[in-house]
Design an enzyme around this catalytic site. Structure first.
Site, short mmCIF file in Angstrom:
data_model
loop_
_atom_site.label_atom_id
_atom_site.label_comp_id
_atom_site.label_asym_id
_atom_site.label_seq_id
_atom_site.Cartn_x
_atom_site.Cartn_y
_atom_site.Cartn_z
CE1 TYR A 72 -20.58 3.94 20.37
CE2 TYR A 72 -20.70 1.63 20.36
CZ TYR A 72 -20.04 2.76 20.91
OH TYR A 72 -18.91 2.58 21.64
CG PHE A 124 5.99 2.90 7.23
CD1 PHE A 124 6.44 3.76 6.38
CD2 PHE A 124 5.08 3.42 8.37
CE1 PHE A 124 6.36 4.94 6.60
CE2 PHE A 124 4.78 4.66 8.18
CZ PHE A 124 5.42 5.41 7.54
CG ASP A 125 8.05 5.84 10.29
OD1 ASP A 125 6.95 5.34 9.55
OD2 ASP A 125 8.03 6.96 10.28
CG ASP A 214 2.24 -2.26 6.32
OD1 ASP A 214 1.21 -1.72 5.68
OD2 ASP A 214 3.08 -1.50 6.89
CB ALA A 216 -0.07 1.18 3.14
CE LYS A 257 0.23 5.53 3.73
NZ LYS A 257 -0.10 5.59 5.16
CG HIS A 449 10.33 11.31 11.11
ND1 HIS A 449 10.29 10.19 12.02
CD2 HIS A 449 9.20 11.27 10.12
CE1 HIS A 449 8.98 9.35 11.61
NE2 HIS A 449 8.49 9.91 10.57
N1 F0G Z 1 2.47 0.78 6.61
C1 F0G Z 1 3.04 1.62 5.42
C2 F0G Z 1 3.60 0.61 4.42
C3 F0G Z 1 2.77 2.76 5.51
O1 F0G Z 1 3.57 3.46 4.53
C4 F0G Z 1 2.25 3.61 6.56
C5 F0G Z 1 1.97 4.90 6.51
C6 F0G Z 1 1.56 2.81 7.60
C7 F0G Z 1 1.89 1.53 7.59
C8 F0G Z 1 0.91 3.62 8.71
O2 F0G Z 1 -0.41 3.91 8.33
O3 F0G Z 1 -0.39 6.57 8.38
O4 F0G Z 1 -2.43 5.25 8.22
O5 F0G Z 1 -1.23 5.19 10.29
N2 F0G Z 1 2.73 5.80 5.75
C9 F0G Z 1 2.42 7.23 5.61
C10 F0G Z 1 3.66 7.69 4.65
C11 F0G Z 1 2.44 7.98 6.88
O6 F0G Z 1 3.80 9.08 4.57
O7 F0G Z 1 4.45 6.76 3.90
P1 F0G Z 1 -0.99 5.24 8.85
#
Ligand code: F0G
Length: 458
Positions: A72, A124-125, A214, A216, A257, A449
């Site tokens: 833990y 990102f969204d 960010d 990813a 990713k 979406h």
């Molecule tokens: N930032 C970027 C640039 C992303 O592409 C994503 C996720 C996230 C943050 C959020 O990360 O999914 O681990 O919570 N992108 C995915 C996509 C979902 O399909 O592009 P997450």
């Protein structure tokens, strides 16, 4: 004779996939309310919905799972992950989270307050969602070139320094930090140059602000710097990563990713005060500090994944496959965001279904057509995903309207790429017969979406 290109791995385990008939798919997409997120994965032949958490782990990663320490507190796997991240990024403080958006939630809970303005390059969204849900503004400062899909420029994901400086000059007191998304997913998986990262750093220093990456797809970004930016051809990916992160103060990471794992994320930073502030939100939202939202075994696999994916051969294999798919689209004349980015093809629906008005969501219509054609699941990165303006509640039609077809890491072969391209060609060839789009029957107030219900117009 020069030897041809081949993958830098061989296959040890396979997963059968199944084709379906057009009749089946027409029924399934109807039952899914014309929203591909509502399909069952078994109803999909080739899945290009996302490159997130869909990659194949290596034998070394699977072996690492067995060595995970599930303590833990103070797990060995945490320290191994932390050492790897510090080695690759230079950041000393680590908070593991269950995925990228959780990292955003934890960090932004500490840093983003009502009325704040967070400038960046096409947030990102989920990033935008976590800013807007705190009644703050995600201010897009991406270069204008990103909007013109046919323009070939090497670093279309860049921040426009003029736009950023204007934001800093006008709203300095409201800006908690600058965010740079590498690679820029929403603009088409487009990279950000080292030069641009340096310019952002200089502006941040001038206005005494911190910079958050960010991250990813940071390794893919490093690959593009190595292969496209002058002066980097002889540097290793790991050297380029160190140089990139030296220009930032912190990172949020979706490990699904470029971490090459199916679930996971983290926050890493060089600043103790940000770490202390984020810690307070990690414990109630994610878990104790040495596991956050992750299992010990997942941290162990992630440490190996980060190392593997910051090696040139692995990245070259991946990007080569994406570029191969793009070359087939070139052959068929199908318009997409050029030059192709790191993780996906972004088909420019506004240039394919030209007779369908914005209000009828061309990219979503094309996504549905591609699924019906061959069971290929892409997703709309366009007007539905753009959500409504939080104040006016109007649809946001200002950006691009893309169908994104992602390429999962180490999962499909080039033959699957041929099928995707041929299916797209078939739809493209009958584009003039597709004259009506879709309308929204039901939508959620934020990030609609995923759950939106649609109806085809006749
Ligand atoms: N930032 C970027 C640039 C992303 O592409 C994503 C996720 C996230 C943050 C959020 O990360 O999914 O681990 O919570 N992108 C995915 C996509 C979902 O399909 O592009 P997450």
């Amino acid at each position: 004779m020069e030897l041809p290109f081949a993958e830098s791995w061989k296959i040890k385990m396979v997963e059968p996939i199944r084709k379906s008939t057009r009749e089946e798919r027409e029924q399934w997409i109807k039952e899914a309310n014309y929203n591909v997120f509502q399909l069952k994965a078994d109803q999909v032949y080739i899945d290009g919905l996302t490159d997130s958490g869909t990659g194949a782990m290596s034998d070394r990663q699977w072996a690492a799972l067995m060595m995970g320490d599930e303590s833990y507190a103070g797990a060995r796997s945490f320290y191994e992950l932390k050492d790897t991240i510090t080695r690759i990024t230079g950041f000393e403080y680590l908070i593991p989270t269950h995925q990228g958006r959780a990292a955003e939630n934890v960090l932004f809970s500490a840093l983003v307050t009502e009325g704040a303005i967070v400038p960046g390059n096409s947030h990102f969204d989920t990033t935008k969602g976590h800013i807007e849900s705190r009644k703050a503004v995600a201010l897009d400062c991406t270069v204008d070139e990103a909007k013109n899909t046919q323009l070939e420029v090497p670093f279309k994901g860049n921040v426009d320094p003029k736009k950023l400086e204007k934001a800093l000059a006008e709203h300095a007191d409201k800006i908690p930090f600058i965010i740079v998304t590498i690679t820029n997913n929403t603009a088409g998986g487009q990279p950000v140059s080292m030069q641009n990262l340096r310019e952002v750093r200089a502006l941040a220093d001038k206005y005494n602000k911190r910079v958050l990456f960010d991250s990813a797809r940071f390794a893919e970004n490093a690959y593009f710097i190595k292969t496209r930016e002058e002066g980097y051809a002889d540097k290793t990916i790991k050297e380029i990563c160190r140089e990139m992160f030296a220009l930032a103060d912190a990172m949020t990471m979706s490990a699904k990713k470029d971490g090459l794992v199916n679930m996971g994320g983290f926050i890493a930073t060089r600043w103790e005060d940000w770490y202390e502030a984020a810690k307070k939100f990690c414990i109630p939202f994610e878990g104790y500090l040495t596991y956050g939202g992750m299992n010990g075994r997942d941290m162990a696999a992630l440490a190996v994944g980060l190392d593997e994916n910051t090696e040139f051969d692995n990245l070259h294999t991946r990007i080569h496959q994406v570029q191969y798919l793009a070359s087939l689209l070139d052959e068929y004349g199908i318009p997409y965001q050029r030059p192709v980015g790191g993780h996906a093809i972004f088909v420019d629906a506004s240039k394919v279904l030209t007779q369908i008005p914005k209000e009828e969501f061309p990219a979503q219509t094309l996504t549905i057509e591609l699924y019906k054609e061959a069971g290929i699941r892409g997703c709309e990165i366009g007007y539905i995903l753009a959500d409504r303006d939080p104040i006016t509640r109007e649809n946001r039609f200002g950006g691009n309207d893309f169908v994104r077809i992602c390429v999962a890491r180490r999962v499909y072969t080039d033959n699957h790429m041929k099928v995707i391209a041929a299916a797209l060609k078939n739809v493209y060839d009958r584009r003039n017969e597709i004259t009506r789009g879709v309308e929204i029957v039901w939508e959620a107030p934020l990030m609609r979406h995923f759950t939106v219900k649609l109806r085809p117009l006749k």
